[in-house]
Design a protein around this motif. Structure first.
Motif, PDB file in Angstrom:
ATOM      1  N   LYS A   1      21.357  68.759  77.740  1.00  0.00           N
ATOM      2  CA  LYS A   1      21.058  67.281  77.655  1.00  0.00           C
ATOM      3  C   LYS A   1      20.087  66.773  78.070  1.00  0.00           C
ATOM      4  O   LYS A   1      19.173  66.736  79.024  1.00  0.00           O
TER       5      LYS A   1
ATOM      6  N   ASN B   1      15.191  60.215  70.245  1.00  0.00           N
ATOM      7  CA  ASN B   1      14.967  61.348  69.342  1.00  0.00           C
ATOM      8  C   ASN B   1      15.633  62.483  69.736  1.00  0.00           C
ATOM      9  O   ASN B   1      16.145  63.151  68.983  1.00  0.00           O
TER      10      ASN B   1
ATOM     11  N   LYS C   1      19.559  62.134  69.794  1.00  0.00           N
ATOM     12  CA  LYS C   1      19.826  62.220  68.456  1.00  0.00           C
ATOM     13  C   LYS C   1      20.088  63.666  67.840  1.00  0.00           C
ATOM     14  O   LYS C   1      21.033  64.269  67.599  1.00  0.00           O
ATOM     15  N   SER C   2      19.062  64.597  68.297  1.00  0.00           N
ATOM     16  CA  SER C   2      19.049  66.049  67.917  1.00  0.00           C
ATOM     17  C   SER C   2      20.202  66.821  68.726  1.00  0.00           C
ATOM     18  O   SER C   2      20.902  67.598  68.213  1.00  0.00           O
ATOM     19  N   TRP C   3      20.350  66.407  69.819  1.00  0.00           N
ATOM     20  CA  TRP C   3      21.263  66.936  70.857  1.00  0.00           C
ATOM     21  C   TRP C   3      22.576  66.883  70.651  1.00  0.00           C
ATOM     22  O   TRP C   3      23.312  67.645  70.540  1.00  0.00           O
ATOM     23  N   GLU C   4      22.902  65.602  70.161  1.00  0.00           N
ATOM     24  CA  GLU C   4      24.098  65.322  69.859  1.00  0.00           C
ATOM     25  C   GLU C   4      24.872  65.752  68.545  1.00  0.00           C
ATOM     26  O   GLU C   4      25.785  66.177  68.219  1.00  0.00           O
ATOM     27  N   GLU C   5      23.595  66.135  67.641  1.00  0.00           N
ATOM     28  CA  GLU C   5      23.806  66.868  66.326  1.00  0.00           C
ATOM     29  C   GLU C   5      24.358  68.103  66.716  1.00  0.00           C
ATOM     30  O   GLU C   5      25.415  68.989  66.161  1.00  0.00           O
ATOM     31  N   GLN C   6      23.524  68.753  67.747  1.00  0.00           N
ATOM     32  CA  GLN C   6      23.930  70.257  68.045  1.00  0.00           C
ATOM     33  C   GLN C   6      25.214  70.309  68.803  1.00  0.00           C
ATOM     34  O   GLN C   6      26.174  71.183  68.646  1.00  0.00           O
TER      35      GLN C   6
ATOM     36  N   VAL D   1      27.937  68.462  68.210  1.00  0.00           N
ATOM     37  CA  VAL D   1      28.928  68.430  67.046  1.00  0.00           C
ATOM     38  C   VAL D   1      28.867  69.569  66.463  1.00  0.00           C
ATOM     39  O   VAL D   1      30.167  70.421  66.033  1.00  0.00           O
ATOM     40  N   GLU D   2      28.090  70.285  66.328  1.00  0.00           N
ATOM     41  CA  GLU D   2      27.782  71.683  65.611  1.00  0.00           C
ATOM     42  C   GLU D   2      28.741  72.912  66.441  1.00  0.00           C
ATOM     43  O   GLU D   2      29.404  73.802  65.811  1.00  0.00           O
TER      44      GLU D   2
ATOM     45  N   ASP E   1      32.468  67.367  70.539  1.00  0.00           N
ATOM     46  CA  ASP E   1      32.423  66.068  70.102  1.00  0.00           C
ATOM     47  C   ASP E   1      32.548  65.216  71.136  1.00  0.00           C
ATOM     48  O   ASP E   1      32.354  63.908  71.321  1.00  0.00           O
TER      49      ASP E   1
ATOM     50  N   ILE F   1      29.694  63.395  72.655  1.00  0.00           N
ATOM     51  CA  ILE F   1      29.180  62.514  71.771  1.00  0.00           C
ATOM     52  C   ILE F   1      29.493  60.891  71.971  1.00  0.00           C
ATOM     53  O   ILE F   1      30.414  60.509  72.244  1.00  0.00           O
TER      54      ILE F   1
END
Length: 246
Positions: A154, A213, A216-221, A223-224, A228, A231
């Protein structure tokens, strides 16, 4: 991303948030990433308090870890833990029983000692001890959560203008160009002119954008990989004309 998947793979093998080091292996171990149980009557003020006995798996892993380390000196602890968990799962029931019997015997002695201590406590001591335990649990839970988020990569929170100024002073001291005295740092900050402070305020604004920025990228990861729960519902973009007061 590959590194993140690797970390998540280890966590998944250990159980959600690393809670179970040996899922389905007949015993449970609390890892550094789970909420460690603290006995109700524990207190640093209570002398002679018995140490909670090791579970059968913990006893086994404690015996095996030095052996695995000797055989794999360059391996990470997370890799060794996975191998020990696999070995435990494959261990015959007759061999597991040795560890399980030892745990049951230790647990019985532990409960008897706890009961003896509990009987000696006054009502006021019980109240004080329960308050202390609650504080310890909350502190432990916060520390565990912080460690898990750090392992998952994080992003660090943005620094304030003042914190950037402090870091710069300490870096100068580390480089030998100046000396830092904690008692005077705050005074030095106050004595800066508005134009001098503006430099650090702008750096802080840039750091906010960096944080946005990266988050945003970390939260997308997250989720993947199925996290969740980490998030946030809403993340506000830093305003261009954002101002700070110091």
């Amino acid at each position: 991303m590959a590194l993140l998947r690797g970390v998540w793979g280890v966590l998944s093998a250990l159980g959600k948030s690393g809670a179970d080091l040996c899922a389905g292996c007949g015993s449970r171990l609390r890892s550094p990433f789970s909420f460690a149980y603290v006995p109700r009557w524990y207190s640093s003020n209570l002398t002679g308090y018995p140490k909670k006995p090791m579970t059968s798996y913990v006893r086994f892993s404690k015996e095996q870890l030095p052996l695995f380390k000797a055989q794999n000196p360059d391996a990470k602890n997370s890799e060794l833990i996975k191998k020990i968990a696999e070995l435990w799962r494959e261990l015959p029931d007759s061999e597991k029983k040795i560890y399980e019997d030892a745990y049951r015997a230790d647990w019985q002695a532990y409960k008897e000692e706890i009961n003896r201590i509990q009987e000696q406590l006054t009502p006021s001591q019980v109240v004080l001890l329960e308050k202390e335990i609650m504080q310890k649990r909350l502190k432990k839970k916060a520390l565990i959560k912080k460690r898990e988020l750090t392992m998952l990569g994080k992003p660090k929170r943005p620094r304030s203008a003042y914190n950037i100024f402090i870091a710069e002073r300490f870096q100068e001291a580390k480089d030998g160009t100046s000396q830092v005295k904690l008692k005077t740092v705050n005074e030095n900050w106050k004595n800066l002119s508005s134009s001098q402070k503006q430099v650090y305020i702008q750096l802080a604004k840039d750091d906010k954008i960096r944080y946005y920025n990266e988050m945003k990228s970390w939260e997308e990861q997250m989720v993947e990989v199925g996290r969740d729960d980490l998030i946030r519902r809403k993340m506000k973009h830093p305003a261009k004309n954002d101002t700070e007061e110091y």
